[in-house]
Motif scaffolding. Structure first.
Motif, PDB file in Angstrom:
ATOM      1  N   ALA A  14      -4.194  20.627 -11.180  1.00  0.00           N
ATOM      2  CA  ALA A  14      -5.202  20.178 -10.214  1.00  0.00           C
ATOM      3  C   ALA A  14      -6.524  19.768 -10.845  1.00  0.00           C
ATOM      4  N   CYS A  23      -5.526  17.096  -4.292  1.00  0.00           N
ATOM      5  CA  CYS A  23      -6.357  18.151  -3.711  1.00  0.00           C
ATOM      6  C   CYS A  23      -7.390  17.572  -2.753  1.00  0.00           C
ATOM      7  N   ALA A  35      -6.149  25.457  -6.100  1.00  0.00           N
ATOM      8  CA  ALA A  35      -6.105  24.492  -7.215  1.00  0.00           C
ATOM      9  C   ALA A  35      -5.816  25.235  -8.506  1.00  0.00           C
ATOM     10  N   CYS A  59     -11.679  25.641  -1.024  1.00  0.00           N
ATOM     11  CA  CYS A  59     -10.870  25.654  -2.251  1.00  0.00           C
ATOM     12  C   CYS A  59     -11.086  26.948  -3.008  1.00  0.00           C
TER      13      CYS A  59
END
Length: 266
Positions: A14, A23, A35, A59
């Motif tokens: 990622a 992402c 990620a 995230c």
């Protein structure tokens, strides 16, 4: 748009290139992102997290080498602890080792290609599928080299051909649990994996110091649509579709995002 609203998606590789694009694109559609990338990609992962935040997404980043199953399991646990669930997976991490004729390839390059591209995808599924909810989805990133062979890349081709078998087997194994599995096969993509001096020289051996524009001529000639490469977001859009409810009855297929490379009759 909210095609992935309230979904949690884990993406490997990622930190840059297509992985970062996946992402951000999924976050734009409402997904929370786990990620995952190598520890050496900390700065890249931080940039990915910043870009996700910029589009309003949530995230968490985690360090894991896809060759290390226990590290992946730890990353999955960290993500689920933060977000409470896991709905989808993008097994994106991959490498393209130095090219060469099959019998001249370095043993380490051969093994690394298999370990990262194929075993890494298997590890990603092994670490995630037991934690996924019914109705989940998996996308494994292959390559047009997963469908056809290319001289000088037998290690890469073999690893990516294996990805097709893995994805189709998983689709059969997981269908009864309501989990879909598909593979996406990019052609040339405008990332550093393609846009570098080594690849330029391979594509244009007739020139002393070829650049991107020179390589573009050679790459465009391979594709039906006449463009040299697709953008990362083009691949991400295919991933988004396959993970979304729009593809709720789509499983076990191969989707090429290649400007017509595979379809072209040479």
């Amino acid at each position: 748009m909210n095609r992935m609203l309230d979904r949690v998606v884990l993406v490997t590789g990622a930190g840059r290139g297509m992985g970062r694009s996946h992402c951000v694109r999924l976050a734009e559609e409402g997904a929370s992102i786990i990620a995952v990338d190598l520890a050496s990609s900390s700065d890249d992962l931080a940039t990915t997290a910043d870009e996700i935040a910029w589009v309003g997404g949530a995230c968490i980043t985690a360090h894991a080498d896809v060759r290390d199953l226990e590290a992946l399991r730890s990353a999955v646990s960290t993500g689920i602890e933060r977000f409470g669930r896991l709905d989808a997976v993008v097994a994106n991490a991959g490498i393209y080792p130095a090219a060469g004729r099959s019998w001249e390839l370095d043993d380490d390059d051969w093994q690394r290609a298999l370990d990262v591209n194929l075993t890494g995808a298997w590890h990603t599924v092994k670490a995630t599928v037991p934690q996924m909810v019914s109705g989940g989805a998996v996308v494994i990133i292959g390559s047009t080299n997963a469908i056809k062979g290319t001289a000088g890349t037998s290690h890469y081709c073999a690893s990516k051909h294996g990805v097709v078998g893995l994805a189709q087997t998983l689709a059969n194994e997981l269908g009864a649990q309501g989990i879909r599995v598909n593979a996406v096969h990019p052609g040339s993509v405008g990332t550093p994996m393609i846009l570098n001096d080594t690849v330029f020289a391979k594509l244009r051996p007739d020139l002393a110091s070829p650049g991107a524009e020179d390589a573009a001529v050679a790459l465009a000639s391979r594709n039906l649509l006449g463009v040299p490469w697709v953008d990362p977001v083009d691949v991400s859009n295919a991933v988004l579709f396959l993970l979304s409810d729009e593809a709720r009855y789509v499983t076990g297929i191969n989707v090429a995002v290649d400007a017509g490379l595979l379809a072209k009759v040479s």
